[in-house]
Write an enzyme that holds these catalytic residues in place. Sequence first.
Site, short mmCIF file in Angstrom:
data_model
loop_
_atom_site.label_atom_id
_atom_site.label_comp_id
_atom_site.label_asym_id
_atom_site.label_seq_id
_atom_site.Cartn_x
_atom_site.Cartn_y
_atom_site.Cartn_z
N TYR A 1 0.81 -1.29 0.03
CA TYR A 1 -0.06 -0.15 -0.11
C TYR A 1 0.89 1.26 0.04
O TYR A 1 0.55 2.52 0.11
CB TYR A 1 -0.98 0.08 1.11
CG TYR A 1 -1.77 -1.12 1.17
CD1 TYR A 1 -1.68 -2.43 0.86
CD2 TYR A 1 -3.15 -0.64 1.67
CE1 TYR A 1 -2.79 -3.43 0.69
CE2 TYR A 1 -4.12 -1.60 1.57
CZ TYR A 1 -4.30 -2.95 1.17
OH TYR A 1 -4.98 -3.90 1.13
N LYS B 1 4.65 -14.21 4.77
CA LYS B 1 4.98 -15.43 3.50
C LYS B 1 6.41 -15.47 3.13
O LYS B 1 7.00 -15.31 1.86
CB LYS B 1 4.09 -14.68 2.13
CG LYS B 1 4.13 -15.71 1.11
CD LYS B 1 3.14 -16.92 1.27
CE LYS B 1 3.26 -17.86 0.13
NZ LYS B 1 2.20 -19.06 0.26
N ASP C 1 -1.09 -18.14 4.14
CA ASP C 1 -2.30 -19.13 3.67
C ASP C 1 -2.79 -20.18 4.57
O ASP C 1 -3.98 -20.24 4.80
CB ASP C 1 -1.84 -19.87 2.38
CG ASP C 1 -0.29 -19.96 2.20
OD1 ASP C 1 0.33 -19.57 3.00
OD2 ASP C 1 -0.07 -20.69 1.23
N ASP D 1 -4.95 -6.57 6.17
CA ASP D 1 -6.27 -6.05 5.55
C ASP D 1 -7.29 -6.87 5.30
O ASP D 1 -8.33 -7.09 5.68
CB ASP D 1 -5.84 -5.11 4.34
CG ASP D 1 -7.23 -4.43 3.83
OD1 ASP D 1 -8.25 -4.20 4.56
OD2 ASP D 1 -7.00 -3.66 2.67
#
Length: 340
Positions: free
Chosen positions: A123, A174, A207, A231
């Site tokens: 972002y 991740k 995930d 988010d």
Amino acid sequence: MHTVTLIPGDGIGPSIMDAAVRVIEASGARIRWERQIAGMVAMETLGTPLPEETLASIRQNRVAFKGPLTTPVAGGYRSVNVQLRQMFKLYANVRPAITFEGTKTPFKNVDMVIIRENTEGLYSGIEHEIRADDEILAAETIALITRAGSERIIRFAFEYARKHGRKRVTVVHKANILKTTTGMFLEIARNMANDFPDIEFNDRIIDACAMRMVMSPQEFDVIVTTNLFGDILSDLAAGLVGGLGLIAGANIGHEYAIFEAVHGSAPDIAGKNIANPTAVILAGVMMLDHLHEHEAARRIEQAVREVIRECRCVTPDLKPDSGFGTQDMADEIIRKMQAQ
Ligand code: NAD
């Protein structure tokens, strides 16, 4: 007396913010509101989504209470929410997701707080297109993650856990694929965990984390993560406890703070007086705690819990055939406070 910048916002914003202001005023908190506009309504009336008067008011008051702001999809102006977070260095987005007695959800006893890095990552606003004539051949968005920004948010999460009597911090990343960006985030968290031996620490890959959150949400306590993951996970967490109408968020920096609901301007239900005002009312509770108006904050919180537990005078997202709307629910919360 505290002066707070009040931004009603777009879509359902004016209605739910009106409900929240009435509840806060009935709580005995000493607040003077300074009304300003931003978002689509400011674009339409002043030709800019983020007027200078609004920024000056936030600069002056240091605290804002904000309704949701519409962001055009794909083209159009850049998200005012993201701009405000970056301009005022509101690096920590704190989003508690806690089960309310009375809500119909598959899970009981969910009690987690998502702490989302709010100014960096995907972002950051660093984007460009490679064009040939009028066609976009490629597009790039850069996920900027800094060591200083990561240290700041991870320390915030550990300190938050300690201050609020929470037991565990989970860092979500991740790092198996995005080795340099979220890999650094994870490495910083692992090192910082040594400074907080009283707080349990673990990590989850995004995930797998999403799956575990819907299979055993009770294992999560404080989650700290980068901007995009935070988010998404906070909307997921909202779904675990009864929907977006219930989840509040605080955008916190060293000098400024902006309080708002996690949800957006909900154009699909705008103007129908059916939006649940709870999320912004609870954002108001977080704001009152920030302003050390703890007694008023507890009064509102208790009244909200009672109204949701009774599940009678609530908006249709909580009870489809209730026949009650946004302002009715706020009135009922005020009645409960008066009866305390
Ligand atoms: P949304 O959160 O507005 O709505 C998602 C779904 O949740 C809709 O079905 C909506 O009706 C429902 N919902 C949301 N708030 C509710 C409430 N209080 N009570 C009952 N139901 C509620 O998300 P969206 O539709 O993806 O976004 C709409 C606009 O809001 C977009 O322009 C988006 O950019 C903006 N947005 C703003 C913020 C913010 O101001 N912080 C946050 C998210 C989205």
